[in-house]
Design a protein around this motif. Structure first.
Motif, mmCIF file in Angstrom:
data_model
loop_
_atom_site.group_PDB
_atom_site.id
_atom_site.type_symbol
_atom_site.label_atom_id
_atom_site.label_comp_id
_atom_site.label_asym_id
_atom_site.label_seq_id
_atom_site.Cartn_x
_atom_site.Cartn_y
_atom_site.Cartn_z
ATOM 1 N N ALA B 213 -7.908 -2.348 -7.460
ATOM 2 C CA ALA B 213 -8.251 -1.747 -6.170
ATOM 3 C C ALA B 213 -8.861 -0.358 -6.341
ATOM 4 N N ALA B 214 -8.579 0.282 -7.464
ATOM 5 C CA ALA B 214 -9.139 1.611 -7.716
ATOM 6 C C ALA B 214 -9.122 1.875 -9.206
ATOM 7 N N LEU B 215 -10.123 2.623 -9.680
ATOM 8 C CA LEU B 215 -10.178 2.968 -11.094
ATOM 9 C C LEU B 215 -10.972 4.260 -11.257
ATOM 10 N N ASP B 216 -10.316 5.291 -11.779
ATOM 11 C CA ASP B 216 -11.022 6.560 -11.992
ATOM 12 C C ASP B 216 -10.080 7.545 -12.693
ATOM 13 N N ARG B 217 -10.575 8.779 -12.864
ATOM 14 C CA ARG B 217 -9.714 9.830 -13.380
ATOM 15 C C ARG B 217 -8.715 10.186 -12.282
ATOM 16 N N PRO B 218 -7.473 10.545 -12.656
ATOM 17 C CA PRO B 218 -6.463 10.854 -11.630
ATOM 18 C C PRO B 218 -6.956 11.882 -10.606
ATOM 19 N N ARG B 219 -7.647 12.918 -11.075
ATOM 20 C CA ARG B 219 -8.156 13.958 -10.170
ATOM 21 C C ARG B 219 -9.109 13.384 -9.142
ATOM 22 N N ALA B 220 -10.030 12.539 -9.641
ATOM 23 C CA ALA B 220 -11.039 11.957 -8.763
ATOM 24 C C ALA B 220 -10.376 11.038 -7.736
ATOM 25 N N LEU B 221 -9.350 10.295 -8.158
ATOM 26 C CA LEU B 221 -8.661 9.405 -7.219
ATOM 27 C C LEU B 221 -7.956 10.205 -6.137
ATOM 28 N N LYS B 222 -7.344 11.324 -6.540
ATOM 29 C CA LYS B 222 -6.631 12.142 -5.557
ATOM 30 C C LYS B 222 -7.619 12.711 -4.535
ATOM 31 N N GLU B 223 -8.802 13.114 -5.028
ATOM 32 C CA GLU B 223 -9.829 13.618 -4.110
ATOM 33 C C GLU B 223 -10.317 12.510 -3.181
ATOM 34 N N GLN B 224 -10.609 11.365 -3.778
ATOM 35 C CA GLN B 224 -11.140 10.237 -3.010
ATOM 36 C C GLN B 224 -10.202 9.824 -1.878
ATOM 37 N N PHE B 225 -8.869 9.863 -2.156
ATOM 38 C CA PHE B 225 -7.915 9.417 -1.145
ATOM 39 C C PHE B 225 -7.318 10.582 -0.357
ATOM 40 N N GLY B 226 -7.813 11.780 -0.625
ATOM 41 C CA GLY B 226 -7.273 12.950 0.059
ATOM 42 C C GLY B 226 -5.774 13.068 -0.124
ATOM 43 N N ALA B 227 -5.312 12.784 -1.357
ATOM 44 C CA ALA B 227 -3.873 12.731 -1.609
ATOM 45 C C ALA B 227 -3.459 13.890 -2.514
ATOM 46 N N GLY B 228 -2.220 14.339 -2.353
ATOM 47 C CA GLY B 228 -1.722 15.446 -3.152
ATOM 48 C C GLY B 228 -1.235 15.013 -4.520
ATOM 49 N N SER B 229 -0.889 13.750 -4.642
ATOM 50 C CA SER B 229 -0.362 13.270 -5.920
ATOM 51 C C SER B 229 -0.767 11.818 -6.120
ATOM 52 N N MET B 230 -0.585 11.335 -7.359
ATOM 53 C CA MET B 230 -0.890 9.936 -7.632
ATOM 54 C C MET B 230 0.059 9.018 -6.872
ATOM 55 N N ASN B 231 1.265 9.505 -6.595
ATOM 56 C CA ASN B 231 2.210 8.713 -5.818
ATOM 57 C C ASN B 231 1.625 8.396 -4.433
ATOM 58 N N ASP B 232 1.002 9.403 -3.805
ATOM 59 C CA ASP B 232 0.388 9.189 -2.488
ATOM 60 C C ASP B 232 -0.779 8.201 -2.587
ATOM 61 N N VAL B 233 -1.582 8.342 -3.653
ATOM 62 C CA VAL B 233 -2.697 7.406 -3.846
ATOM 63 C C VAL B 233 -2.149 5.984 -3.944
ATOM 64 N N PHE B 234 -1.111 5.849 -4.747
ATOM 65 C CA PHE B 234 -0.509 4.535 -4.976
ATOM 66 C C PHE B 234 0.010 3.933 -3.669
ATOM 67 N N LEU B 235 0.719 4.758 -2.902
ATOM 68 C CA LEU B 235 1.285 4.260 -1.643
ATOM 69 C C LEU B 235 0.185 3.859 -0.659
ATOM 70 N N GLN B 236 -0.870 4.661 -0.600
ATOM 71 C CA GLN B 236 -1.973 4.328 0.314
ATOM 72 C C GLN B 236 -2.610 2.989 -0.035
ATOM 73 N N LEU B 237 -2.769 2.745 -1.333
ATOM 74 C CA LEU B 237 -3.447 1.527 -1.758
ATOM 75 C C LEU B 237 -2.581 0.292 -1.615
ATOM 76 N N THR B 238 -1.297 0.439 -1.943
ATOM 77 C CA THR B 238 -0.451 -0.743 -1.991
ATOM 78 C C THR B 238 0.234 -0.999 -0.659
ATOM 79 N N ARG B 239 0.288 0.022 0.180
ATOM 80 C CA ARG B 239 0.870 -0.211 1.504
ATOM 81 C C ARG B 239 -0.058 0.409 2.544
ATOM 82 N N PRO B 240 -1.144 -0.272 2.883
ATOM 83 C CA PRO B 240 -2.106 0.278 3.829
ATOM 84 C C PRO B 240 -1.436 0.578 5.166
ATOM 85 N N LYS B 241 -1.851 1.664 5.779
ATOM 86 C CA LYS B 241 -1.268 2.053 7.071
ATOM 87 C C LYS B 241 -1.634 1.022 8.133
ATOM 88 N N PRO B 242 -0.667 0.661 9.004
ATOM 89 C CA PRO B 242 -0.972 -0.348 10.021
ATOM 90 C C PRO B 242 -1.991 0.173 11.041
#
Lengths: 308, 242
Positions: B213-242
């Motif tokens: 679902a996503a592949l990049d450098r951790p920094r780039a992923l955090k920017e792309q998802f507007g997330a503060g941590s990889m945990n937030d990126v992970f949660l956004q991807l695996t549990r999409p907001k209703p």
């Protein structure tokens, strides 16, 4: 006095053979409706402690009560009033989700219907898989079913031994949301975990290492007790950075934290001095900023103090 | 320079269930590549295909330049693998485990003797050299297990949740060993449930339902998802907001 607490542990010690001191004079208490975390790595003594409270193991020394009952004398009483989730998945793999739940309700002389209210929030997620064999569930689902089975007789105390180990971050978060809701139903919960980040979700935590409690407090207070200046630093060569920071004279400790290294200092010094030091070591892309201590910083600090 | 791993629409089906669904990616030489995903997302299945342990249902992949259909034995010689379940022999001593695996890897006797010294010394395990592995602390076992997985100097090492349950200091020592191996040119392919460890990786991929679902450098992923941590990126991807 002791009956006012859900769990009371007083100077508990346990030894395996000559060499292994699994627990050394451990004391703490868990209040009614409290979510209490036992945080520590593998081999710290978490399972031993929980097994003693679940009346599956006898301590060598010390006292413990659960809901006011003494673990040695009143083990039968305790067993019928606690919910226990062992570290290893121990439901019947070849029974379905519903059969497992019915089985556990029945052996405690209850029915699913009688206490359904307590597990409803959790069970709705399992309902689509009602007929699936427990052995065929994913890791996160297995843990949710195990939690249902531990709750179905409406226990007053819940003992959970590493319920989230090996579970992915999403399922971990959902599991903790469930625990928060159970707390409101006045069930005392003792939960152990090797994941430090879960500490912040507990009312109070005990940090445990090598059978000893390093600290017992509210998670926020454990973190604020970390009193050294802390900086987050990164450069383009992280492996070298760790070693260079460890060799940095005013430094106290240097540990990798995600994309940064956390450097704690013996006393405050200007970031410019660190910048100059790293530039002198031919680092590029140097970034230095103040960092907020986490529970892991606090735990590692307590661990290294213990060694010294 | 050839990538260490390439896959093209790599797929694995079990009956009518598609565990790995046309994944395409490359891992560069000397890179630390984090392979993330929820339980059941298909990580272990994908990893087993790359290890030559499971035959793909479709697509292509090469590991260390060898084909995953026809050259699985060559792949096994060029990789190291540390499985989720601890893979040392509990009833052999630390020294015996090193000797045993040295023999399995076909290293000459002289080289094995050298490695026994170097490995035990490097890990600071002198006091445990003649202790049965079942009696040494978990953190030591995992560091030993990693050292053994790379003692034949493989081009790529696969690590399946290597740090579960260990204390925070040992977990970091383990990552320093990974950094060291990578700085010497070894490619590291690692799965983990610790999202802070995802940030130690050069690049990470996140699998959701058999797909990347996503592949990049951790920094780039955090920017792309507007997330503060990889945990937030992970949660956004695996549990999409209703």
């Amino acid at each position: 006095m002791p009956t006012s607490q859900a769990i009371q542990v007083d100077n508990l010690s346990k030894r395996y053979g000559k060499d292994v001191q699994a627990l050394a004079q451990v004391s703490f208490e868990v209040g009614r409706g409290e979510l209490f975390g036992l945080i520590g790595p593998d081999g710290a003594g978490k399972t031993t402690l929980i097994r003693i409270l679940a009346t599956l193991l006898l301590a060598d020394e010390g006292q413990a009560t659960v809901n006011g009952w003494e673990v040695r004398k009143n083990y039968r009483k305790i067993r019928s009033h606690i919910g226990y989730m062992p570290g290893r998945f121990s439901l019947y793999q070849d029974l379905s989700v519903e059969e497992n739940l019915r089985f556990f309700a029945t052996i405690f002389g209850s029915t699913i219907e009688e206490n359904y209210e307590l597990i409803r929030d959790i069970y709705v997620q399992l309902e689509p898989f009602r007929e699936r064999k427990a052995g065929k569930l994913s890791g996160g689902m297995k843990q949710k079913l195990a939690l249902c089975c531990a709750l179905i007789h409406k226990p007053v105390v819940l003992l959970l031994d590493e319920p989230t180990t090996g579970v992915d971050p999403v399922s971990r978060q959902e599991f903790w949301e469930m625990l928060q809701r159970l707390k409101e139903k006045d069930i005392a919960i003792l939960v152990s975990t090797p994941y430090m980040d879960e500490a912040s979700l507990c009312d109070r935590v005990a940090l445990i290492q090598k059978g000893r409690l390093l600290s017992i407090d509210q998670p926020g207070k454990i973190v604020s007790a970390f009193d050294k200046p802390l900086l987050a630093i990164r450069t383009n060569d992280m492996y070298r950075l760790i070693h260079d920071l460890r060799a940095f004279e005013p430094g106290h400790s240097a540990f990798p934290f995600g994309e940064y290294v956390h450097l704690s200092l013996r006393q405050p010094i200007w970031p410019e001095a660190i910048h100059a030091y790293l530039a002198g070591k031919e680092h590029t892309g140097i970034e230095i900023k103040p960092a907020q201590a986490t529970i892991e910083d606090a735990f590692m600090e307590l661990m290294t103090r213990e060694v010294m | 320079m050839l990538p260490a791993i390439t896959t093209d629409k790599l797929t694995k089906r079990f009956g009518d269930f598609t565990a790995v669904d046309q994944i395409t990616f490359e891992v560069n030489k000397g890179e630390i590549f984090g392979f993330l995903g929820a339980n059941g997302a298909g990580k272990t299945t994908a990893m087993r295909m790359l290890n030559g342990l499971s035959r793909p249902s479709g697509g292509q992949a090469a590991v260390a330049g060898f084909d995953v259909y026809r050259e699985t034995e060559k792949i096994k010689k060029h990789i190291g693998y540390m499985s989720q379940k601890f893979s040392l022999y509990e009833d052999l001593t630390v020294r015996e485990n090193i000797q045993f695996y040295g023999g399995i890897y076909g290293l000459p006797g002289k080289e094995i003797r050298r490695q026994v010294q170097e490995l035990i010394g490097g890990l600071g395990m002198q006091a445990y050299a003649n202790t049965l592995v079942k009696s040494i602390p978990l953190g030591w076992k995992q560091k030993l297990s990693f050292s053994i997985a790379i003692m034949h100097r493989p081009e790529i090492v696969f690590l399946d949740e290597p740090t579960g349950g260990v204390d925070p200091i040992t977990r970091r020592q383990f990552w320093e060993m990974i950094y060291k191996a990578a700085s010497e040119g070894m490619t590291v392919f690692v799965t983990t449930h610790y999202m802070d460890e995802a940030e130690y990786c050069d690049r990470v991929s996140i699998m959701v339902d058999g797909r990347i679902a996503a592949l990049d450098r951790p920094r780039a992923l955090k920017e792309q998802f507007g997330a503060g941590s990889m945990n937030d990126v992970f949660l956004q991807l695996t549990r999409p907001k209703p």
